[in-house]
Design a protein around this motif. Sequence first.
Motif, PDB file in Angstrom:
ATOM      1  N   GLN A   1      14.622 -34.288 -47.598  1.00  4.01           N
ATOM      2  CA  GLN A   1      14.289 -32.934 -47.146  1.00  4.01           C
ATOM      3  C   GLN A   1      15.525 -32.244 -46.554  1.00  4.01           C
ATOM      4  O   GLN A   1      16.187 -32.809 -45.671  1.00  4.01           O
ATOM      5  CB  GLN A   1      13.173 -32.956 -46.102  1.00  4.01           C
TER       6      GLN A   1
ATOM      7  N   ALA B   1      16.093 -38.554 -45.245  1.00  7.08           N
ATOM      8  CA  ALA B   1      15.453 -39.440 -46.226  1.00  7.08           C
ATOM      9  C   ALA B   1      14.053 -39.782 -45.739  1.00  7.08           C
ATOM     10  O   ALA B   1      13.872 -40.205 -44.603  1.00  7.08           O
ATOM     11  CB  ALA B   1      16.286 -40.715 -46.389  1.00  7.08           C
ATOM     12  N   LEU B   2      13.058 -39.564 -46.596  1.00  7.31           N
ATOM     13  CA  LEU B   2      11.667 -39.857 -46.231  1.00  7.31           C
ATOM     14  C   LEU B   2      11.072 -40.815 -47.262  1.00  7.31           C
ATOM     15  O   LEU B   2      11.119 -40.553 -48.464  1.00  7.31           O
ATOM     16  CB  LEU B   2      10.859 -38.557 -46.135  1.00  7.31           C
ATOM     17  N   LEU B   3      10.552 -41.906 -46.757  1.00  3.83           N
ATOM     18  CA  LEU B   3      10.084 -42.989 -47.607  1.00  3.83           C
ATOM     19  C   LEU B   3       8.745 -42.650 -48.268  1.00  3.83           C
ATOM     20  O   LEU B   3       7.860 -42.088 -47.622  1.00  3.83           O
ATOM     21  CB  LEU B   3       9.954 -44.249 -46.744  1.00  3.83           C
ATOM     22  N   ARG B   4       8.629 -42.987 -49.532  1.00  5.76           N
ATOM     23  CA  ARG B   4       7.393 -42.777 -50.294  1.00  5.76           C
ATOM     24  C   ARG B   4       6.968 -44.081 -50.945  1.00  5.76           C
ATOM     25  O   ARG B   4       7.800 -44.828 -51.439  1.00  5.76           O
ATOM     26  CB  ARG B   4       7.624 -41.715 -51.382  1.00  5.76           C
TER      27      ARG B   4
ATOM     28  N   PRO C   1       3.528 -42.361 -45.399  1.00  5.21           N
ATOM     29  CA  PRO C   1       4.294 -43.221 -44.484  1.00  5.21           C
ATOM     30  C   PRO C   1       3.678 -43.249 -43.086  1.00  5.21           C
ATOM     31  O   PRO C   1       3.830 -44.240 -42.369  1.00  5.21           O
ATOM     32  CB  PRO C   1       5.694 -42.599 -44.475  1.00  5.21           C
ATOM     33  N   ALA C   2       2.976 -42.169 -42.715  1.00  2.00           N
ATOM     34  CA  ALA C   2       2.318 -42.160 -41.407  1.00  2.00           C
ATOM     35  C   ALA C   2       1.298 -43.305 -41.336  1.00  2.00           C
ATOM     36  O   ALA C   2       0.978 -43.804 -40.263  1.00  2.00           O
ATOM     37  CB  ALA C   2       1.634 -40.823 -41.172  1.00  2.00           C
TER      38      ALA C   2
ATOM     39  N   ILE D   1       9.013 -54.275 -41.745  1.00  2.00           N
ATOM     40  CA  ILE D   1       9.840 -53.079 -41.596  1.00  2.00           C
ATOM     41  C   ILE D   1      11.329 -53.416 -41.726  1.00  2.00           C
ATOM     42  O   ILE D   1      12.115 -52.575 -42.166  1.00  2.00           O
ATOM     43  CB  ILE D   1       9.537 -52.314 -40.270  1.00  2.00           C
TER      44      ILE D   1
ATOM     45  N   GLU E   1      17.855 -41.724 -37.135  1.00  2.56           N
ATOM     46  CA  GLU E   1      16.861 -41.048 -36.296  1.00  2.56           C
ATOM     47  C   GLU E   1      16.020 -42.100 -35.583  1.00  2.56           C
ATOM     48  O   GLU E   1      15.376 -42.925 -36.221  1.00  2.56           O
ATOM     49  CB  GLU E   1      15.962 -40.147 -37.158  1.00  2.56           C
TER      50      GLU E   1
ATOM     51  N   ASP F   1      14.431 -38.405 -32.436  1.00  2.00           N
ATOM     52  CA  ASP F   1      13.345 -37.825 -33.236  1.00  2.00           C
ATOM     53  C   ASP F   1      12.116 -37.544 -32.375  1.00  2.00           C
ATOM     54  O   ASP F   1      11.891 -38.222 -31.372  1.00  2.00           O
ATOM     55  CB  ASP F   1      12.975 -38.826 -34.338  1.00  2.00           C
TER      56      ASP F   1
ATOM     57  N   GLU G   1      11.844 -29.023 -35.978  1.00  2.00           N
ATOM     58  CA  GLU G   1      11.197 -29.690 -37.105  1.00  2.00           C
ATOM     59  C   GLU G   1       9.955 -28.941 -37.557  1.00  2.00           C
ATOM     60  O   GLU G   1       9.268 -28.310 -36.755  1.00  2.00           O
ATOM     61  CB  GLU G   1      10.714 -31.074 -36.684  1.00  2.00           C
TER      62      GLU G   1
ATOM     63  N   VAL H   1       9.397 -26.347 -39.565  1.00  2.00           N
ATOM     64  CA  VAL H   1       9.380 -24.875 -39.600  1.00  2.00           C
ATOM     65  C   VAL H   1       8.772 -24.432 -40.932  1.00  2.00           C
ATOM     66  O   VAL H   1       9.324 -24.716 -41.993  1.00  2.00           O
ATOM     67  CB  VAL H   1      10.808 -24.307 -39.427  1.00  2.00           C
TER      68      VAL H   1
ATOM     69  N   GLY I   1      12.069 -27.882 -42.477  1.00  2.00           N
ATOM     70  CA  GLY I   1      10.646 -27.606 -42.674  1.00  2.00           C
ATOM     71  C   GLY I   1      10.375 -27.002 -44.036  1.00  2.00           C
ATOM     72  O   GLY I   1      11.305 -26.652 -44.764  1.00  2.00           O
TER      73      GLY I   1
ATOM     74  N   PRO J   1      10.338 -32.069 -48.868  1.00  2.00           N
ATOM     75  CA  PRO J   1      11.030 -33.303 -49.262  1.00  2.00           C
ATOM     76  C   PRO J   1      11.137 -33.347 -50.793  1.00  2.00           C
ATOM     77  O   PRO J   1      10.148 -33.126 -51.485  1.00  2.00           O
ATOM     78  CB  PRO J   1      10.096 -34.408 -48.732  1.00  2.00           C
TER      79      PRO J   1
HETATM   80  P1  C2E Z   1       9.215 -37.716 -39.119  1.00  2.00           P
HETATM   81  O1  C2E Z   1      10.429 -38.580 -39.037  1.00  2.00           O
HETATM   82  O2  C2E Z   1       8.897 -36.863 -37.947  1.00  2.00           O
HETATM   83  O3  C2E Z   1       9.409 -36.869 -40.434  1.00  2.00           O
HETATM   84  C1  C2E Z   1       9.013 -35.530 -40.577  1.00  2.00           C
HETATM   85  C2  C2E Z   1       7.668 -35.430 -41.256  1.00  2.00           C
HETATM   86  O4  C2E Z   1       7.259 -34.070 -41.259  1.00  2.00           O
HETATM   87  C3  C2E Z   1       7.687 -35.869 -42.708  1.00  2.00           C
HETATM   88  O5  C2E Z   1       6.423 -36.437 -43.011  1.00  2.00           O
HETATM   89  C4  C2E Z   1       7.863 -34.528 -43.433  1.00  2.00           C
HETATM   90  O6  C2E Z   1       7.430 -34.568 -44.777  1.00  2.00           O
HETATM   91  C5  C2E Z   1       6.989 -33.653 -42.581  1.00  2.00           C
HETATM   92  N1  C2E Z   1       7.371 -32.245 -42.667  1.00  2.00           N
HETATM   93  C6  C2E Z   1       8.567 -31.701 -42.978  1.00  2.00           C
HETATM   94  N2  C2E Z   1       8.540 -30.363 -42.913  1.00  2.00           N
HETATM   95  C7  C2E Z   1       7.289 -30.030 -42.567  1.00  2.00           C
HETATM   96  C8  C2E Z   1       6.628 -28.762 -42.344  1.00  2.00           C
HETATM   97  O7  C2E Z   1       7.189 -27.688 -42.470  1.00  2.00           O
HETATM   98  N3  C2E Z   1       5.307 -28.827 -41.951  1.00  2.00           N
HETATM   99  C9  C2E Z   1       4.642 -30.004 -41.814  1.00  2.00           C
HETATM  100  N4  C2E Z   1       3.373 -29.957 -41.446  1.00  2.00           N
HETATM  101  N5  C2E Z   1       5.243 -31.215 -42.011  1.00  2.00           N
HETATM  102  C10 C2E Z   1       6.548 -31.210 -42.392  1.00  2.00           C
HETATM  103  P2  C2E Z   1       6.301 -37.760 -43.873  1.00  2.00           P
HETATM  104  O8  C2E Z   1       7.331 -37.764 -44.956  1.00  2.00           O
HETATM  105  O9  C2E Z   1       4.861 -37.912 -44.251  1.00  2.00           O
HETATM  106  O10 C2E Z   1       6.717 -38.892 -42.853  1.00  2.00           O
HETATM  107  C11 C2E Z   1       5.895 -39.177 -41.736  1.00  2.00           C
HETATM  108  C12 C2E Z   1       6.593 -40.092 -40.781  1.00  2.00           C
HETATM  109  O11 C2E Z   1       6.770 -41.386 -41.368  1.00  2.00           O
HETATM  110  C13 C2E Z   1       7.994 -39.647 -40.391  1.00  2.00           C
HETATM  111  O12 C2E Z   1       7.911 -38.638 -39.424  1.00  2.00           O
HETATM  112  C14 C2E Z   1       8.578 -40.942 -39.890  1.00  2.00           C
HETATM  113  O13 C2E Z   1       8.145 -41.188 -38.560  1.00  2.00           O
HETATM  114  C15 C2E Z   1       7.926 -41.957 -40.801  1.00  2.00           C
HETATM  115  N6  C2E Z   1       8.884 -42.322 -41.877  1.00  2.00           N
HETATM  116  C16 C2E Z   1       9.146 -41.705 -43.052  1.00  2.00           C
HETATM  117  N7  C2E Z   1      10.096 -42.360 -43.748  1.00  2.00           N
HETATM  118  C17 C2E Z   1      10.467 -43.416 -42.973  1.00  2.00           C
HETATM  119  C18 C2E Z   1      11.429 -44.482 -43.123  1.00  2.00           C
HETATM  120  O14 C2E Z   1      12.193 -44.577 -44.105  1.00  2.00           O
HETATM  121  N8  C2E Z   1      11.494 -45.395 -42.097  1.00  2.00           N
HETATM  122  C19 C2E Z   1      10.710 -45.302 -40.991  1.00  2.00           C
HETATM  123  N9  C2E Z   1      10.841 -46.246 -40.040  1.00  2.00           N
HETATM  124  N10 C2E Z   1       9.827 -44.315 -40.819  1.00  2.00           N
HETATM  125  C20 C2E Z   1       9.695 -43.381 -41.788  1.00  2.00           C
END
Ligand code: C2E
Length: 276
Positions: A44, A59-62, A73-74, A86, A145, A175, A233, A235, A254, A260
């Motif tokens: 993203q 980088a966001l994990l899927r 990922p949540a 992890i 982060e 974060d 974050e 936005v 955002g 992403p």
């Molecule tokens: P995070 O680190 O707070 O990541 C931001 C989350 O907000 C991401 O959700 C992203 O897709 C979402 N987001 C971005 N922009 C917006 C927006 O404008 N509005 C809304 N409503 N959401 C937005 P995602 O990808 O579902 O990830 C959720 C959480 O999972 C992340 O929160 C992080 O805590 C965790 N995560 C994701 N990838 C990894 C990883 O590689 N390792 C670890 N340990 N945790 C990860």
Amino acid sequence: SKDAGGGVYHVYEPQLHVAAEERRVLEIALRNALQNDELHLNFQPVVNADTGGLTGFEALLRWTHPELGPISPAKFVPLAEDARLIAPIGEWVLRHACNEAAKWDDDVRVAVNVSPEQLHNPAFVAVVAQALAQSGITPNRLELEVTESVFMREGTGAVKVLEHILDLGCRLSLDDFGTGYSSLGYLSRTKFSSIKIDRSFVQGASKGVREAIAIIRAVVALAQSLGMATTAEGVETEEEHRMVQELGCTKVQGYYFGRPLPAHEALHLATRRKRG
Ligand code: C2E
Ligand code: CA
Ligand code: CA
Ligand code: CA
């Protein structure tokens, strides 16, 4: 009454059972996800709040399970933390994120989420060093982060690990600031490059919630005085962007600026030759 309470208990029991069963199924599936190649990364954009210029990607994990489909990922990251998965998953994320960033222009950073569990293991420093060496990216392009919860546990193990990571030349960002632990002492001991302000405050501020505005203002002032950037974050609208920019946030992330993205789309945005 007690009777009603008992009734409620019996109504919820089957659901608790299903949740536990689902957990067990997901945990087994997750153990195989790595070797079955079911994980991938999305990236993203993070942009400068004033110029809109790209500063990097998070980088966001899927995880897409062949039968269950995409799993958030949540949902699965906490599961991976509990199941002691992890560390290998986090290592995979770091390696892939750095390798991807190696293809980008060298002024574009990559941010990688790190779980507290990873930071409580001293071997993590070597994992980071190896990902850097293998990809060849400059350490200051890698931003890890971490959340406040890292500082909640007893002992200084994680703080030492963070110091070693800073010694490697990487950046740290804090974060989900404001959603967890309330002590600020660690901010003076660990050198963060930026503080990420959770979407809940961004949303509140743009709706005129005075407390949310006051908190963002205070965080921005605190960050400024400590020489740190602030990233707003989540936005989603022009209005939210205007609000956080006025409040002095230096970076924004955002859906308003970009969802992403799959790696090949991020690559396109991250290559100036193609950008310009
Ligand atoms: P995070 O680190 O707070 O990541 C931001 C989350 O907000 C991401 O959700 C992203 O897709 C979402 N987001 C971005 N922009 C917006 C927006 O404008 N509005 C809304 N409503 N959401 C937005 P995602 O990808 O579902 O990830 C959720 C959480 O999972 C992340 O929160 C992080 O805590 C965790 N995560 C994701 N990838 C990894 C990883 O590689 N390792 C670890 N340990 N945790 C990860
Ligand atoms: Ca994050
Ligand atoms: Ca966050
Ligand atoms: Ca979050």
